[in-house]
Design a protein around this motif. Structure first.
Motif, PDB file in Angstrom:
ATOM      1  N   ARG A   6      30.954  51.970  66.084  1.00 21.95           N
ATOM      2  CA  ARG A   6      31.433  50.726  65.487  1.00 21.95           C
ATOM      3  C   ARG A   6      32.831  50.959  64.929  1.00 21.95           C
ATOM      4  NH1 ARG A   6      28.769  49.089  61.024  1.00 21.95           N
ATOM      5  NH2 ARG A   6      28.063  51.177  60.584  1.00 21.95           N
ATOM      6  N   ARG A   8      36.420  50.363  62.878  1.00 24.42           N
ATOM      7  CA  ARG A   8      36.760  49.869  61.541  1.00 24.42           C
ATOM      8  C   ARG A   8      37.663  48.638  61.615  1.00 24.42           C
ATOM      9  NH1 ARG A   8      35.401  53.220  57.417  1.00 24.42           N
ATOM     10  NH2 ARG A   8      34.841  55.343  57.974  1.00 24.42           N
ATOM     11  N   ARG A  11      36.434  43.763  63.645  1.00 24.06           N
ATOM     12  CA  ARG A  11      35.018  43.489  63.415  1.00 24.06           C
ATOM     13  C   ARG A  11      34.840  42.059  62.928  1.00 24.06           C
ATOM     14  NH1 ARG A  11      32.971  48.707  60.103  1.00 24.06           N
ATOM     15  NH2 ARG A  11      31.241  47.347  59.692  1.00 24.06           N
ATOM     16  N   GLN A  58      29.776  54.806  62.515  1.00 22.82           N
ATOM     17  CA  GLN A  58      31.047  54.124  62.305  1.00 22.82           C
ATOM     18  C   GLN A  58      32.172  55.043  62.739  1.00 22.82           C
ATOM     19  OE1 GLN A  58      31.536  52.714  58.341  1.00 22.82           O
ATOM     20  NE2 GLN A  58      32.866  51.079  59.003  1.00 22.82           N
TER      21      GLN A  58
END
Length: 60
Positions: A6, A8, A11, A58
């Motif tokens: 995912r 940073r 999003r 992440q």
């Protein structure tokens, strides 16, 4: 090719669609549109999204 994580940046909610898009070389909005259209079909799409949100690391 990048690993599935995912990001940073870029999003909207959890970064799952942005991470999938980055991994496969698509735009995040394309993956989001495909996800929203898939929600019209029966199946566990929303639960899969939640599971990926929890399980995907992440980006550093």
């Amino acid at each position: 090719m990048t690993t599935l994580a995912r990001p940073r940046h870029n999003r909207v909610i959890g970064g799952v669609c942005a991470g999938i898009a980055e991994r496969f070389g698509l735009t995040p909005w394309t993956v989001r549109a495909i996800f929203l259209l898939s929600c019209l079909l029966p199946g566990p799409q929303f639960l899969l999204y939640l599971a990926l949100w929890l399980l995907l690391p992440q980006e550093p």
